[in-house]
Design an enzyme around this catalytic site. Structure first.
Site, PDB file in Angstrom:
ATOM      1  N   GLU A 180      56.749  48.937  36.366  1.00  0.00           N
ATOM      2  CA  GLU A 180      55.682  49.547  35.565  1.00  0.00           C
ATOM      3  C   GLU A 180      56.053  50.944  35.069  1.00  0.00           C
ATOM      4  O   GLU A 180      55.599  51.370  34.001  1.00  0.00           O
ATOM      5  CB  GLU A 180      54.389  49.621  36.385  1.00  0.00           C
ATOM      6  CG  GLU A 180      53.844  48.274  36.827  1.00  0.00           C
ATOM      7  CD  GLU A 180      54.509  47.728  38.081  1.00  0.00           C
ATOM      8  OE1 GLU A 180      55.284  48.464  38.740  1.00  0.00           O
ATOM      9  OE2 GLU A 180      54.276  46.550  38.414  1.00  0.00           O
ATOM     10  N   ARG A 228      38.945  41.188  36.245  1.00  0.00           N
ATOM     11  CA  ARG A 228      39.520  39.853  36.366  1.00  0.00           C
ATOM     12  C   ARG A 228      38.460  38.760  36.282  1.00  0.00           C
ATOM     13  O   ARG A 228      38.649  37.746  35.631  1.00  0.00           O
ATOM     14  CB  ARG A 228      40.234  39.749  37.711  1.00  0.00           C
ATOM     15  CG  ARG A 228      40.670  38.348  38.054  1.00  0.00           C
ATOM     16  CD  ARG A 228      41.359  38.315  39.411  1.00  0.00           C
ATOM     17  NE  ARG A 228      41.910  36.986  39.651  1.00  0.00           N
ATOM     18  CZ  ARG A 228      41.250  35.991  40.220  1.00  0.00           C
ATOM     19  NH1 ARG A 228      39.996  36.174  40.592  1.00  0.00           N
ATOM     20  NH2 ARG A 228      41.814  34.831  40.413  1.00  0.00           N
TER      21      ARG A 228
END
Lengths: 285, 333
Positions: free
Chosen positions: B71, B180
């Protein structure tokens, strides 16, 4: 007639003189600023001089010329050498070099493109420049494929390679076979806390890069012939990214400071140190 | 009652309201942003399906870069691509981006002022069973504190889609927070959306003066609306704002709500410290101080459980919102 960018004896002489001028500017900037880094800027002066006064495609009067090569300085703390070559090649007046690290100056302690827009990137926190250069190389490939003739050049310090992010970037560049990307590592063997091989051993450094699918060259970073040969060869590598590990002598040009890690992060401040530095570089005053 | 000018989902308070994961709106929006501008590119750290970037990848494989589980590299590579004129969207779980790579976002994206768009998925405790390591409840705090950054926390998939398309058109580094879980659809395609503007979704009938203002962001907005609906049936006058842009903050609408009601409750699935409620209180402390109650996580880490269990446990259930309203009304002078 030599080719326009052929490194003639005459050109080498010109670059030698220019590099001395750059070193003088660096040391005067540091003395005036009373803080900053000495070793790295001095030892990279030859390579920066070669790039800005011989090899790099750039136009100081049009810093945003779209077809320029891109130079990313990952080890932002050596910015005095970048500022010096930029000033001497015409990006801004040489007199502004004396404002290094002062309030309101274009020349921030670590480079900030908001203050000096001709910079390709701001830097200082180590380990993130190569990732940005990788991003530039990928963007260029998306737009132009292999027809791009822009070179993306990233400067890194050797101590900086302790940072894990570099290896993420090295891995991605190898995977993507970024032939328009070149890294130049200042292998001066020092970092703030000591010699690199004591603080966090990097050797065998060339093997590490090679194993990530990079084309690797190790050179004498103070020989213009060697720099030129390596740079030219790196440009001709067409299936992978290229790294030049430039073996340099830290604080090159001031024998009393050379190869001493203590000079990584401080300028000459005492009258004796200032005298030593100026005398070594032939500065009157 | 629902504010009719917002053209919300008519089934807003029905039991069988349609539910879609917020991240899906991002995935669909990114494809449209990509259709509109060939410079839009996508980067992902080995979570392409779960961040729904696969839709973009399938349509524009040459403009998608698989970064591997890296990342930090992803944020800075995106900065470099932006330097060459691209509009990169980077995705991972919010815990890792902007969590793991915060300094890279701060320096190489925001300090450099590059238009990188960070989509952090799986934000909040409602990630559920994965447990506390994967529940980003600090992400609004760490992004809104960075200069140049825009921070958006959409309330449903439709708003996420609009936010994604809108932020691709700006030159600002932007963080979009995504959840999510399946989330009730509050808005419609006709609901107005503009970065930096909050919307009044619920207000007393006949333009009556409200006695309390609820300001909510993200997936919890639906619970806030349900509480407002109940309170209205009990005879209380409530307004509810959807504050999807946390930065820049729509200060005007916030202080006017405080001025009208004299009592504010903020609702977010985030640490109370540093989040949307903090941004609101910074604004009101300067412009119009009133009592505020904060719904959010009170200085704790998350844990495994179902989303509902966790929201109850950490004090973000509907009953907690209702209690907060009662408390703030008592504190009101």
């Amino acid at each position: 007639m030599p080719f326009p960018n052929q490194l003639t004896e005459q050109k080498i002489q010109f670059l030698l003189e220019k590099a001395l001028t750059i070193r003088r500017s660096i040391i005067e900037m540091l003395i005036e600023a009373k803080s900053g880094h000495t070793a790295g800027p001095l030892d990279m002066a030859d390579i920066f001089t070669y790039l800005y006064f011989h090899a790099l495609k750039h136009d100081p009067k049009k810093p945003d010329w779209p077809y320029r090569d891109r130079l990313v300085l990952s080890n932002g703390h050596i910015c005095p050498v970048l500022y010096a070559v930029m000033a001497h090649s015409g990006y801004f007046p040489i007199s502004e070099l004396k404002t290094l690290r002062k309030f309101g100056s274009k020349l921030q302690g670590h480079p900030h493109r908001e203050f000096l827009p001709a910079l390709e990137s701001s830097s200082g926190p180590l380990g993130s420049g190569l990732s940005q250069a990788v991003g530039m190389a990928i963007a260029e490939r998306i737009d132009f494929g292999k027809t791009s003739n822009k070179q993306i050049v990233c400067f890194l310090g050797d101590g900086e390679l302790d940072e894990g992010q570099n290896w993420e970037a090295i891995m991605l560049a190898g995977k993507e076979r970024l032939q328009n990307l070149m890294a130049i590592v200042d292998r001066n063997n020092i970092q703030i806390d000591g010699f690199t091989e004591d603080v966090m051993p990097l050797n065998p450094l060339a093997d590490k890069w090679r194993s990530f699918n990079w084309h690797v060259q190790e050179i004498d970073g103070h020989s213009f012939q060697a720099i030129d040969q390596a740079y030219t060869q790196a440009l001709s590598v067409f299936d992978k990214p290229s790294v030049i590990i430039a073996n340099t002598i830290s604080s090159k040009g001031i024998p009393e400071f050379e190869k001493k890690w203590e000079w990584h992060g401080k300028p000459p401040t005492t009258p004796e140190e200032i005298t030593i530095a100026r005398r070594a570089l032939g500065i009157k005053g | 009652m629902q504010n009719p000018s917002q053209k919300l989902n008519p089934k807003l308070f029905d039991k069988d309201i349609e539910q879609i994961p917020i991240r899906k709106g991002f995935g669909e929006g990114l494809v449209i942003a990509g259709d509109m501008n060939k410079n839009v590119v996508g980067l992902c750290s080995d979570l392409t399906d779960s961040t729904v970037m696969n839709l973009f990848k399938d349509k524009y494989p040459d403009r998608f870069i698989e970064m591997g589980i890296a990342e930090q590299n992803m944020a800075s590579v995106a900065s470099g691509m932006a330097a060459m004129g691209k509009i990169p969207f980077i995705t991972s779980y919010a815990m890792f981006s902007p969590g793991r790579n915060w300094e890279q976002i701060r320096t190489t994206v925001c300090y450099n002022d590059r238009p990188v768009k960070i989509a952090g998925s799986h934000a909040g405790v409602s990630v559920g069973p994965d447990g506390g390591t994967h529940q980003a409840i600090e992400d609004l705090a760490i992004t809104r504190v960075i200069p140049n950054m825009v921070v958006i926390s959409p309330c449903d998939a439709i708003e996420a889609k609009k936010a994604t398309i809108a932020c691709a058109k700006t030159r600002f580094p932007t963080y979009i927070r995504l959840a999510r879980e399946k989330t009730p659809i509050i808005t419609t395609n006709e609901t107005p959306f503009e970065i930096g503007k909050a919307q009044l979704l619920f207000a007393p009938k006949n333009d009556k003066r409200a006695e309390v203002g609820i300001i909510a962001t993200g997936a919890l907005l639906h619970r806030a609306l349900k509480v407002a609906y109940e309170l209205e049936n009990e005879g209380k006058m409530v307004k509810v704002l959807n504050l999807s842009t946390i930065k820049p903050l729509d200060e005007d609408i916030i202080w006017k709500l405080a001025h009208e009601t004299g009592a504010i409750v903020t609702v977010e699935e985030h640490q109370i410290a540093g989040g949307m409620g903090s941004a609101v209180s910074e604004c009101l402390a300067r412009h119009y101080p009133v009592p505020i109650e904060f719904i959010g996580v009170n200085d704790k880490f998350g844990q495994s459980g179902t989303p509902d269990e966790l929201l109850e446990h950490y004090g973000m259930g509907e009953k907690d919102i209702k209690i907060a309203v009662q408390k703030v009304l008592l504190r009101k002078k």
